[in-house]
Write a protein that holds these residues in place. Structure first.
Motif, PDB file in Angstrom:
ATOM      1  N   SER A 204       0.966  -1.353  -0.015  1.00  0.00           N
ATOM      2  CA  SER A 204      -0.016   0.042   0.184  1.00  0.00           C
ATOM      3  C   SER A 204       0.737   1.114  -0.043  1.00  0.00           C
ATOM      4  O   SER A 204       2.033   1.169   0.023  1.00  0.00           O
ATOM      5  CB  SER A 204      -0.893  -0.012   1.014  1.00  0.00           C
ATOM      6  OG  SER A 204      -0.114  -0.054   2.501  1.00  0.00           O
ATOM      7  N   LYS A 206       1.051   3.764   2.078  1.00  0.00           N
ATOM      8  CA  LYS A 206       1.527   4.135   3.533  1.00  0.00           C
ATOM      9  C   LYS A 206       2.699   3.017   3.853  1.00  0.00           C
ATOM     10  O   LYS A 206       3.744   3.575   4.388  1.00  0.00           O
ATOM     11  CB  LYS A 206       0.486   3.920   4.458  1.00  0.00           C
ATOM     12  CG  LYS A 206       0.837   4.207   5.914  1.00  0.00           C
ATOM     13  CD  LYS A 206      -0.190   4.229   6.987  1.00  0.00           C
ATOM     14  CE  LYS A 206       0.383   4.656   8.432  1.00  0.00           C
ATOM     15  NZ  LYS A 206      -0.933   4.584   9.217  1.00  0.00           N
ATOM     16  N   LEU A 221       2.737   9.574  10.410  1.00  0.00           N
ATOM     17  CA  LEU A 221       1.860   9.816   9.282  1.00  0.00           C
ATOM     18  C   LEU A 221       0.485  10.002   9.526  1.00  0.00           C
ATOM     19  O   LEU A 221      -0.241   9.394  10.379  1.00  0.00           O
ATOM     20  CB  LEU A 221       2.033   8.690   8.181  1.00  0.00           C
ATOM     21  CG  LEU A 221       3.457   8.434   7.712  1.00  0.00           C
ATOM     22  CD1 LEU A 221       3.431   7.242   6.757  1.00  0.00           C
ATOM     23  CD2 LEU A 221       4.154   9.643   6.887  1.00  0.00           C
ATOM     24  N   PRO A 223      -3.165  10.831   7.264  1.00  0.00           N
ATOM     25  CA  PRO A 223      -3.642  10.894   5.853  1.00  0.00           C
ATOM     26  C   PRO A 223      -4.294  12.097   5.843  1.00  0.00           C
ATOM     27  O   PRO A 223      -4.882  13.000   6.747  1.00  0.00           O
ATOM     28  CB  PRO A 223      -4.342   9.704   5.917  1.00  0.00           C
ATOM     29  CG  PRO A 223      -5.069   9.660   7.280  1.00  0.00           C
ATOM     30  CD  PRO A 223      -4.028   9.847   8.134  1.00  0.00           C
ATOM     31  N   GLU A 225      -6.915  13.930   2.536  1.00  0.00           N
ATOM     32  CA  GLU A 225      -7.569  13.434   1.301  1.00  0.00           C
ATOM     33  C   GLU A 225      -8.732  14.505   0.960  1.00  0.00           C
ATOM     34  O   GLU A 225      -9.486  15.160   1.944  1.00  0.00           O
ATOM     35  CB  GLU A 225      -8.479  12.225   1.553  1.00  0.00           C
ATOM     36  CG  GLU A 225      -9.087  11.602   0.209  1.00  0.00           C
ATOM     37  CD  GLU A 225      -9.412  10.427   0.384  1.00  0.00           C
ATOM     38  OE1 GLU A 225     -10.160  10.098  -0.558  1.00  0.00           O
ATOM     39  OE2 GLU A 225      -9.488   9.584   1.506  1.00  0.00           O
ATOM     40  N   PHE A 234      -4.535  13.413  -2.253  1.00  0.00           N
ATOM     41  CA  PHE A 234      -4.397  12.230  -1.229  1.00  0.00           C
ATOM     42  C   PHE A 234      -2.898  12.222  -0.917  1.00  0.00           C
ATOM     43  O   PHE A 234      -2.158  12.835  -1.590  1.00  0.00           O
ATOM     44  CB  PHE A 234      -4.939  11.195  -1.853  1.00  0.00           C
ATOM     45  CG  PHE A 234      -4.367  10.386  -2.991  1.00  0.00           C
ATOM     46  CD1 PHE A 234      -3.525   9.594  -2.784  1.00  0.00           C
ATOM     47  CD2 PHE A 234      -4.742  10.837  -4.286  1.00  0.00           C
ATOM     48  CE1 PHE A 234      -2.624   9.192  -3.844  1.00  0.00           C
ATOM     49  CE2 PHE A 234      -4.101  10.341  -5.371  1.00  0.00           C
ATOM     50  CZ  PHE A 234      -3.110   9.518  -5.195  1.00  0.00           C
ATOM     51  N   GLY A 235      -2.840  11.576   0.132  1.00  0.00           N
ATOM     52  CA  GLY A 235      -1.342  11.539   0.700  1.00  0.00           C
ATOM     53  C   GLY A 235      -1.258  11.465   2.150  1.00  0.00           C
ATOM     54  O   GLY A 235      -2.235  11.141   2.986  1.00  0.00           O
ATOM     55  N   PHE A 236      -0.131  11.876   2.636  1.00  0.00           N
ATOM     56  CA  PHE A 236       0.096  11.708   4.101  1.00  0.00           C
ATOM     57  C   PHE A 236       0.979  13.100   4.419  1.00  0.00           C
ATOM     58  O   PHE A 236       1.998  13.484   3.685  1.00  0.00           O
ATOM     59  CB  PHE A 236       0.954  10.589   4.485  1.00  0.00           C
ATOM     60  CG  PHE A 236       0.159   9.250   4.389  1.00  0.00           C
ATOM     61  CD1 PHE A 236      -0.656   8.745   5.326  1.00  0.00           C
ATOM     62  CD2 PHE A 236       0.044   8.708   3.223  1.00  0.00           C
ATOM     63  CE1 PHE A 236      -1.439   7.637   5.296  1.00  0.00           C
ATOM     64  CE2 PHE A 236      -0.678   7.815   3.039  1.00  0.00           C
ATOM     65  CZ  PHE A 236      -1.281   7.030   3.990  1.00  0.00           C
ATOM     66  N   TYR A 284       6.138  15.692   4.065  1.00  0.00           N
ATOM     67  CA  TYR A 284       4.784  15.250   3.641  1.00  0.00           C
ATOM     68  C   TYR A 284       4.926  14.561   2.161  1.00  0.00           C
ATOM     69  O   TYR A 284       6.067  14.727   1.628  1.00  0.00           O
ATOM     70  CB  TYR A 284       3.803  16.492   3.253  1.00  0.00           C
ATOM     71  CG  TYR A 284       4.539  17.569   2.618  1.00  0.00           C
ATOM     72  CD1 TYR A 284       4.598  17.400   0.980  1.00  0.00           C
ATOM     73  CD2 TYR A 284       5.023  18.916   3.153  1.00  0.00           C
ATOM     74  CE1 TYR A 284       5.256  18.659   0.390  1.00  0.00           C
ATOM     75  CE2 TYR A 284       5.488  19.709   2.248  1.00  0.00           C
ATOM     76  CZ  TYR A 284       5.655  19.673   1.055  1.00  0.00           C
ATOM     77  OH  TYR A 284       6.122  20.678   0.454  1.00  0.00           O
ATOM     78  N   ILE A 286       2.228  14.330  -0.964  1.00  0.00           N
ATOM     79  CA  ILE A 286       1.140  14.623  -1.308  1.00  0.00           C
ATOM     80  C   ILE A 286       1.034  14.218  -3.044  1.00  0.00           C
ATOM     81  O   ILE A 286       1.873  14.899  -3.390  1.00  0.00           O
ATOM     82  CB  ILE A 286       0.733  16.057  -1.155  1.00  0.00           C
ATOM     83  CG1 ILE A 286       0.756  16.491   0.483  1.00  0.00           C
ATOM     84  CG2 ILE A 286      -0.532  16.327  -1.566  1.00  0.00           C
ATOM     85  CD1 ILE A 286       0.614  17.532   0.973  1.00  0.00           C
ATOM     86  N   SER A 325      -7.149  17.967   7.679  1.00  0.00           N
ATOM     87  CA  SER A 325      -6.519  16.804   8.379  1.00  0.00           C
ATOM     88  C   SER A 325      -5.864  17.224   9.850  1.00  0.00           C
ATOM     89  O   SER A 325      -6.097  16.538  10.636  1.00  0.00           O
ATOM     90  CB  SER A 325      -5.411  16.299   7.320  1.00  0.00           C
ATOM     91  OG  SER A 325      -4.607  15.064   7.970  1.00  0.00           O
ATOM     92  N   TYR A 329      -7.678  15.134  13.103  1.00  0.00           N
ATOM     93  CA  TYR A 329      -6.715  14.145  13.958  1.00  0.00           C
ATOM     94  C   TYR A 329      -6.030  14.935  15.147  1.00  0.00           C
ATOM     95  O   TYR A 329      -5.214  14.314  15.714  1.00  0.00           O
ATOM     96  CB  TYR A 329      -5.523  13.485  13.101  1.00  0.00           C
ATOM     97  CG  TYR A 329      -6.090  12.685  12.077  1.00  0.00           C
ATOM     98  CD1 TYR A 329      -6.416  11.272  12.221  1.00  0.00           C
ATOM     99  CD2 TYR A 329      -6.402  12.971  10.778  1.00  0.00           C
ATOM    100  CE1 TYR A 329      -6.777  10.422  11.320  1.00  0.00           C
ATOM    101  CE2 TYR A 329      -6.929  12.221   9.942  1.00  0.00           C
ATOM    102  CZ  TYR A 329      -7.022  10.859  10.014  1.00  0.00           C
ATOM    103  OH  TYR A 329      -7.592   9.911   9.242  1.00  0.00           O
TER     104      TYR A 329
END
Length: 608
Positions: A204, A206, A221, A223, A225, A234-236, A284, A286, A325, A329
């Motif tokens: 995956s 990640k 990390l 996420p 989106e 999308f990404g981290f 990041y 992204i 994000s 979080y």
């Protein structure tokens, strides 16, 4: 008058094109990896020798090429990706210009082997400096293998400009990361001098990030989106507390193509505003997915810069995505005033009667009457004793402000006074500076830079005398690092041993810390080592070639007390004493001023 304009020979034209496409071994790695991805490969192997100077080989299991296509692939602007101008605005592949193989072959010895599925024999072509030496059938596996040998063999001047193997290998590793990160469905392996540096399975997104940067990223990390009509993001991102001192792990990808874009980088930094320390950078990875007609990727030879049709829209969407994000979080610091007893109002008794406040005055007070100061005599004497002890500092301080500093030896005893309570004229401002009242004005000392100078000179002495003081750990501490940091740490292990560290490489980016300098708390070992590595990388970027000096600077920067730490009076005094016992107290290890003097005249000028 005779004509003077002539067409360049193909060999010369190809070398000129190679100057744009192939700047160093990493450039060839990038182009060949992109071709392997475009071929629909599920497994790609990168083999490098001597940081690409001797050999660069890419082996893939993609579609392969026919005999005719194999030969045409080395011609300039020969491509299977575009047919007409309009195709430039619908490109989704990595390569499309048809310059890569022609440019590489003009400055190297190239061997190509390729075979399509279902064919009994493949094709082998050998080219040296754009000169085809041979073309013949051969036995090989499905897919393509390109071996680039002796890069710049026919352009010795270009070869002389290549950096050391360590530097060139870092550039190659970075190009490998940029391709492997956004293609987690492809298996990648990377060998240097017959040693496996990376072996990545299909996984995956990640998991691919963690595999490349290390297990330490499992908890870092977060996420992101966001999807709107024109773009999907999308990404981290990494949590704010793990911000770096250098712009290390910062990756933007548009339709799986790595790009550099300062404007978008500013959007991410803006989202992290007030969440990370000054001069720190968020990490990041992204990705953007959008219609190719809304971007122009044909504005730079290396295709790392692109132009968006609507940059302001991209900025706004990205900023919103990162902030969303961070909020989702709970990464932003919060303070609950309702549950903190410190901020609870006092509960008044039931029968309490409020009283009117009063002010007491002395009706017989005469401001023109002489006051008897004998009761404050002791405090004055103590203050005078301290100020006299500071007189020795005035000449170097004033000369520092005038940028005419002369070498003056100052002892830490100059700050000593008989009574500790007499040290009343220093205080801490904004938890960053120590302010001292002197005969010539206010001495303002940056506590972090002061501590860096003290530690730097201490480490220099330890390296010179090989006398270290370390604390052996009862239970060795196992730590994980990113691939880049692990490589640097492995390189400087012998130097770290001279500074009190005992670190063992366990493999797979893991290390065991058996002992550390006495100044390092056990809970801070990982953060201190990561800070040392970040500062060490900064030193490399600043061309600080002396590894020991660079390491001493990095250690001092990583271990120094930071802004925001409260210092007691005795700690302030101790730091000042240590600072002015240094050989160069006025400058930090990075050459920045440690203190300044605000004279009485300057204060009067500001107030009048």
């Amino acid at each position: 008058m005779s004509d003077v304009i002539r067409l360049l020979p193909d060999s010369v034209a190809n070398q000129i094109a190679a100057g744009e496409v192939v700047q160093r071994p990493a450039s060839a790695v990038k182009e060949l990896l992109e071709n392997a991805v475009d071929a629909g490969s599920t497994e790609i192997q990168l083999v490098v020798k001597d940081a690409g100077k001797t050999l660069i080989q890419i082996i893939d299991n993609g579609k392969g090429m026919s005999e005719t296509d194999a030969r045409l692939s080395f011609e300039r602007h020969a491509t299977s990706k575009i047919r007409e101008t309009q195709d430039l605005f619908s490109i989704r592949t990595m390569g499309f210009r048809g310059e890569a193989l022609a440019s590489i072959a003009s400055v190297a010895q190239v061997e190509l082997r390729t075979k399509q599925e279902g064919e009994e024999l493949g094709t082998e072509i050998r080219i040296e400096g754009s000169d085809v030496k041979s073309q013949k059938p051969c036995q090989c596996s499905k897919g393509t293998s390109v071996a680039v040998k002796n890069l710049f063999f026919n352009v010795p001047a270009r070869r002389q400009f290549l950096k050391s193997d360590n530097v060139e290998l870092k550039h190659i590793t970075e190009e490998f990361f940029r391709i492997a990160l956004v293609h987690p469905n492809i298996k990648f392996s990377f060998y240097h001098n017959e040693k496996c540096l990376h072996n990545l399975e299909s996984e995956s997104f990640k998991e691919r990030i963690i595999a490349l940067f290390g297990d330490v990223y499992k908890k870092r990390l977060v996420p992101i989106e966001q999807s709107v009509s024109h773009v999907k993001i999308f990404g981290f991102i990494c949590k704010p507390e793990f911000a770096m001192k250098t712009k290390g792990e910062q990756y933007f990808f548009v339709n799986n193509r790595f790009i550099r874009h300062p404007y978008l980088n500013h959007a991410v930094s803006q989202a992290f505003d007030e969440l990370i320390a000054e001069k720190s950078y968020p990490s990041y990875v992204i990705c953007f997915e959008m219609d190719p007609k809304n971007i122009d990727i044909n504005i730079h030879p290396t295709k790392t810069e692109i132009k968006f049709l609507d940059e302001k829209l991209m900025y706004g969407v990205l900023l919103a995505a990162v902030k969303k994000s961070i909020g989702a979080y709970n990464l932003a610091p919060s303070l609950d005033f309702l549950t903190n007893p410190k901020y609870q109002p006092d509960i008044l008794p039931q029968n309490y009667t409020p009283k009117t406040p009063t002010i007491r005055v002395n009706p017989s007070y005469n401001p023109f009457e002489k006051t008897n100061f004998s009761e404050n005599r002791k405090q004055q004497l103590n203050q005078q004793a301290y100020l006299e002890s500071f007189e020795l500092l005035q000449k170097p301080i004033e000369s520092c402000i005038q940028k005419e500093i002369e070498h003056t030896t100052i002892s830490g005893e100059d700050f000593a006074v008989e009574d500790d309570n007499a040290y009343l004229d220093s205080f801490q401002f904004s938890k960053k500076y120590i302010v001292v009242d002197t005969c010539s004005g206010l001495l303002i000392v940056c506590q972090q830079r002061a501590h860096e100078r003290v530690l730097f000179e201490k480490f220099q002495k330890q390296i010179a005398n090989r006398q270290t003081v370390s604390q052996q750990k009862l239970f060795p501490q196992s730590l994980d690092f990113s691939a880049t940091n692990a490589e640097i740490l492995n390189e400087i292990l012998p130097n770290l041993k001279d500074l009190g560290w005992d670190i063992e490489n366990l493999g797979h980016h893991s290390f065991s810390v058996n002992a550390a300098p006495t100044e390092v708390k056990e809970s801070e070992v990982q953060s201190v080592l990561e800070s040392i590595l970040e500062n060490f990388k900064s030193g490399i970027m600043l061309n600080r070639n002396d590894k020991q000096t660079n390491l001493a600077v990095s250690m001092a920067s990583g271990m120094a007390l930071k802004s925001g730490v409260t210092l007691e009076k005795t700690e302030q005094k101790q730091l000042l004493t240590q600072l002015f016992s240094c050989q160069v107290p006025q400058l930090s290890p990075k050459g920045k001023p440690v203190f300044t003097l605000l004279s009485e005249d300057e204060i009067h000028t500001r107030l009048n």
